[in-house]
Design a protein around this motif. Structure first.
Motif, PDB file in Angstrom:
ATOM      1  N   ALA A   1      24.554  22.880  13.208  1.00 48.37           N
ATOM      2  CA  ALA A   1      24.774  24.256  12.796  1.00 48.37           C
ATOM      3  C   ALA A   1      23.647  24.745  11.896  1.00 48.37           C
ATOM      4  O   ALA A   1      23.236  25.912  11.960  1.00 48.37           O
ATOM      5  CB  ALA A   1      26.117  24.389  12.081  1.00 48.37           C
ATOM      6  N   GLY A   2      23.139  23.849  11.019  1.00 42.90           N
ATOM      7  CA  GLY A   2      22.008  24.226  10.181  1.00 42.90           C
ATOM      8  C   GLY A   2      20.774  24.527  11.008  1.00 42.90           C
ATOM      9  O   GLY A   2      20.041  25.490  10.738  1.00 42.90           O
ATOM     10  N   LEU A   3      20.528  23.725  12.078  1.00 43.09           N
ATOM     11  CA  LEU A   3      19.401  24.000  12.973  1.00 43.09           C
ATOM     12  C   LEU A   3      19.592  25.349  13.673  1.00 43.09           C
ATOM     13  O   LEU A   3      18.633  26.126  13.826  1.00 43.09           O
ATOM     14  CB  LEU A   3      19.282  22.882  13.999  1.00 43.09           C
ATOM     15  CG  LEU A   3      18.218  23.076  15.092  1.00 43.09           C
ATOM     16  CD1 LEU A   3      16.837  23.223  14.481  1.00 43.09           C
ATOM     17  CD2 LEU A   3      18.250  21.927  16.091  1.00 43.09           C
ATOM     18  N   ALA A   4      20.824  25.648  14.083  1.00 39.55           N
ATOM     19  CA  ALA A   4      21.087  26.946  14.719  1.00 39.55           C
ATOM     20  C   ALA A   4      20.809  28.088  13.756  1.00 39.55           C
ATOM     21  O   ALA A   4      20.271  29.136  14.140  1.00 39.55           O
ATOM     22  CB  ALA A   4      22.531  26.994  15.209  1.00 39.55           C
ATOM     23  N   GLY A   5      21.169  27.910  12.469  1.00 35.89           N
ATOM     24  CA  GLY A   5      20.878  28.949  11.490  1.00 35.89           C
ATOM     25  C   GLY A   5      19.389  29.156  11.301  1.00 35.89           C
ATOM     26  O   GLY A   5      18.908  30.301  11.212  1.00 35.89           O
ATOM     27  N   VAL A   6      18.625  28.051  11.236  1.00 33.03           N
ATOM     28  CA  VAL A   6      17.173  28.152  11.092  1.00 33.03           C
ATOM     29  C   VAL A   6      16.564  28.853  12.310  1.00 33.03           C
ATOM     30  O   VAL A   6      15.703  29.742  12.183  1.00 33.03           O
ATOM     31  CB  VAL A   6      16.556  26.751  10.897  1.00 33.03           C
ATOM     32  CG1 VAL A   6      15.033  26.826  10.938  1.00 33.03           C
ATOM     33  CG2 VAL A   6      17.014  26.145   9.589  1.00 33.03           C
ATOM     34  N   VAL A   7      17.014  28.470  13.493  1.00 36.48           N
ATOM     35  CA  VAL A   7      16.498  29.077  14.718  1.00 36.48           C
ATOM     36  C   VAL A   7      16.793  30.578  14.745  1.00 36.48           C
ATOM     37  O   VAL A   7      15.931  31.405  15.090  1.00 36.48           O
ATOM     38  CB  VAL A   7      17.108  28.374  15.952  1.00 36.48           C
ATOM     39  CG1 VAL A   7      16.846  29.179  17.218  1.00 36.48           C
ATOM     40  CG2 VAL A   7      16.523  26.982  16.096  1.00 36.48           C
ATOM     41  N   GLY A   8      18.013  30.963  14.358  1.00 38.51           N
ATOM     42  CA  GLY A   8      18.350  32.380  14.343  1.00 38.51           C
ATOM     43  C   GLY A   8      17.506  33.176  13.366  1.00 38.51           C
ATOM     44  O   GLY A   8      17.051  34.284  13.678  1.00 38.51           O
ATOM     45  N   CYS A   9      17.277  32.620  12.180  1.00 40.00           N
ATOM     46  CA  CYS A   9      16.458  33.325  11.186  1.00 40.00           C
ATOM     47  C   CYS A   9      15.011  33.439  11.637  1.00 40.00           C
ATOM     48  O   CYS A   9      14.364  34.477  11.433  1.00 40.00           O
ATOM     49  CB  CYS A   9      16.546  32.604   9.843  1.00 40.00           C
ATOM     50  SG  CYS A   9      18.157  32.740   9.035  1.00 40.00           S
ATOM     51  N   LEU A  10      14.465  32.389  12.262  1.00 40.04           N
ATOM     52  CA  LEU A  10      13.083  32.448  12.741  1.00 40.04           C
ATOM     53  C   LEU A  10      12.937  33.456  13.884  1.00 40.04           C
ATOM     54  O   LEU A  10      11.937  34.182  13.964  1.00 40.04           O
ATOM     55  CB  LEU A  10      12.633  31.064  13.196  1.00 40.04           C
ATOM     56  CG  LEU A  10      12.374  30.043  12.081  1.00 40.04           C
ATOM     57  CD1 LEU A  10      12.058  28.673  12.667  1.00 40.04           C
ATOM     58  CD2 LEU A  10      11.241  30.503  11.173  1.00 40.04           C
ATOM     59  N   TYR A  11      13.916  33.516  14.758  1.00 39.07           N
ATOM     60  CA  TYR A  11      13.856  34.508  15.839  1.00 39.07           C
ATOM     61  C   TYR A  11      13.894  35.925  15.275  1.00 39.07           C
ATOM     62  O   TYR A  11      13.125  36.799  15.699  1.00 39.07           O
ATOM     63  CB  TYR A  11      15.029  34.287  16.792  1.00 39.07           C
ATOM     64  CG  TYR A  11      15.142  35.370  17.843  1.00 39.07           C
ATOM     65  CD1 TYR A  11      14.323  35.370  18.960  1.00 39.07           C
ATOM     66  CD2 TYR A  11      16.069  36.404  17.694  1.00 39.07           C
ATOM     67  CE1 TYR A  11      14.417  36.368  19.920  1.00 39.07           C
ATOM     68  CE2 TYR A  11      16.163  37.411  18.644  1.00 39.07           C
ATOM     69  CZ  TYR A  11      15.345  37.383  19.752  1.00 39.07           C
ATOM     70  OH  TYR A  11      15.441  38.390  20.680  1.00 39.07           O
ATOM     71  N   ARG A  12      14.770  36.141  14.303  1.00 37.71           N
ATOM     72  CA  ARG A  12      14.862  37.478  13.690  1.00 37.71           C
ATOM     73  C   ARG A  12      13.567  37.843  12.971  1.00 37.71           C
ATOM     74  O   ARG A  12      13.114  38.992  13.007  1.00 37.71           O
ATOM     75  CB  ARG A  12      16.038  37.515  12.725  1.00 37.71           C
ATOM     76  CG  ARG A  12      16.253  38.856  12.049  1.00 37.71           C
ATOM     77  CD  ARG A  12      17.601  38.898  11.358  1.00 37.71           C
ATOM     78  NE  ARG A  12      17.738  40.103  10.555  1.00 37.71           N
ATOM     79  CZ  ARG A  12      17.554  40.157   9.248  1.00 37.71           C
ATOM     80  NH1 ARG A  12      17.232  39.059   8.587  1.00 37.71           N
ATOM     81  NH2 ARG A  12      17.700  41.288   8.598  1.00 37.71           N
ATOM     82  N   ALA A  13      12.941  36.850  12.306  1.00 41.14           N
ATOM     83  CA  ALA A  13      11.672  37.115  11.630  1.00 41.14           C
ATOM     84  C   ALA A  13      10.579  37.472  12.637  1.00 41.14           C
ATOM     85  O   ALA A  13       9.767  38.377  12.406  1.00 41.14           O
ATOM     86  CB  ALA A  13      11.255  35.907  10.799  1.00 41.14           C
TER      87      ALA A  13
END
Length: 379
Positions: free
Chosen positions: A82-94
């Motif tokens: 879940a932490g990896l999914a959060g990082v991936v989502g934030c990087l995509y949004r950035a």
């Protein structure tokens, strides 16, 4: 007093962040097994998932999630799915909405750790590091690529809108010019009707009263029509803001074509010939004005697109039509796609009097404009 409560649906990022945080905390608790680093693992799990709900700058959310994810991955090895999914989502949004340079640089710590991760007996840890680096780089790259595509589409749509607007503006300007000239031609004829009716009423000897009344009505009707036409179309002769009235002069016709050809020859220092075939006779004012304007625009296009090229202007008087040909022997021959503003105006002029116009490359090189105009009265 009744109190009405309005239920507002929570926003998707908040729900996603809460769900990811719960999943990350559950995974940490399942993997803890009495580990003394449990508070630290929970904090890093929250740090890598909570930024999904932040509404501030996308680069800041991605930076917080990346820092927490990197700490959970490298020193403590407690990065959850879940932490990896959060990082991936934030990087995509950035990558999609934030500055490009930070979005491109944030995945680099994961890539560097994957390159330096030990192999051998610790192969699962290396595979995990490579997977995290690949997901982070793919998320940021996908966001950047999608934003670049949307930007390109927006620019393309803007360019098309500007081109369409310019073409429409040019067409409107040409129509306004045609309307001004037709106003002059029609106004002249209506004025002549009024004058002749009044002259006939006053100078015809022995005219019955009924005939005089009808001639008077004809004159009144012509003057009323002239007034209405000037009220509707005469404003086209004025510039906005009450500018000075332009100089008035008779509209040109085929009699002035020789002067136009001489001016074109002097302006371009190239051979420009006027060839006339058939029995020359006066045509309707609108037809003559249209023919003059077509030749004028064709000579202008030849000077612009084929400077120095020889130009032949041919007029053929047939029984039922006036056939007009303007050909230059230049290498490019002007607007080869037939969609220029000048060609559009020429086609509209020819159609206005019931004729037709064709433009395109000539068979032996250069550019050819052919128009067929009715030789009878103006339609």
């Amino acid at each position: 007093m009744r109190v009405r409560t309005t239920w507002r649906r929570p926003e998707t990022p908040v729900v996603a962040a809460a769900l990811l945080a719960l999943l990350a905390a559950g995974e940490v608790l399942l993997r803890a097994d009495g580990d003394v680093r449990l508070p630290l693992a929970l904090s890093l799990a929250l740090g890598s998932t909570a930024p999904v709900a932040l509404g501030g700058p996308p680069a800041l959310s991605a930076l917080i999630a990346t820092a927490a994810g990197m700490l959970a991955l490298a020193p403590f090895h407690v990065l959850t799915a879940a932490g990896l999914a959060g990082v991936v989502g934030c990087l995509y949004r950035a990558g999609r909405h934030g500055p490009r340079v930070p979005a491109a640089l944030l995945p680099l710590p994961f890539v560097a750790y994957a390159i330096s991760a030990p192999g051998g007996s610790d192969a699962p840890a290396r595979f995990h590091a490579v997977l995290v680096a690949a997901c982070a780089a793919a998320a940021a790259g996908t966001g950047l690529a999608r934003r670049a595509r949307e930007t390109a589409l927006a620019h393309s749509a803007t360019e098309r809108a500007i081109a369409d607007t310019l073409l429409e503006h040019a067409a409107r300007g040409e129509r306004a010019r045609i309307a001004r000239e037709l106003h002059d031609v029609v106004a002249h004829h209506i004025s002549m009707i009024a004058v002749q009716a009044e002259t006939a009423r006053l100078t015809t000897p022995g005219l019955p009263d009924a005939g005089a009344q009808r001639l008077l009505a004809i004159g009144d009707t012509a003057r009323a029509a002239l007034t209405e036409m000037r009220r509707l179309l005469g404003v086209l002769r004025e510039d906005a803001g009450g500018a000075a009235r332009p100089e008035r002069r008779p509209q040109p016709g085929l009699e002035q074509l020789g002067e136009l050809v001489d001016e074109a020859r002097d302006a371009s220092s190239a051979t420009t010939r006027l060839i006339v075939e058939g029995r020359v006779r006066p045509l309707g004012p609108g037809v003559e004005l249209t023919a003059y304007r077509i030749v004028q625009e064709a000579l202008t296009n030849a000077r612009r697109h084929a400077p120095g090229a020889a130009v032949d202007v041919e007029l053929h008087y047939a029984d039922d039509a006036l056939r007009l040909r303007v050909r230059d022997n230049g290498p490019s021959g002007g607007d080869m796609n037939g969609a220029g503003h000048g060609l559009l105006g020429m086609r509209e002029r020819a159609a206005m009097v019931g004729g037709s116009l064709r433009a395109g490359p000539a068979r032996r090189g250069g550019f050819l404009i052919e128009a067929t105009l009715p030789a009878g009265e103006d339609p």
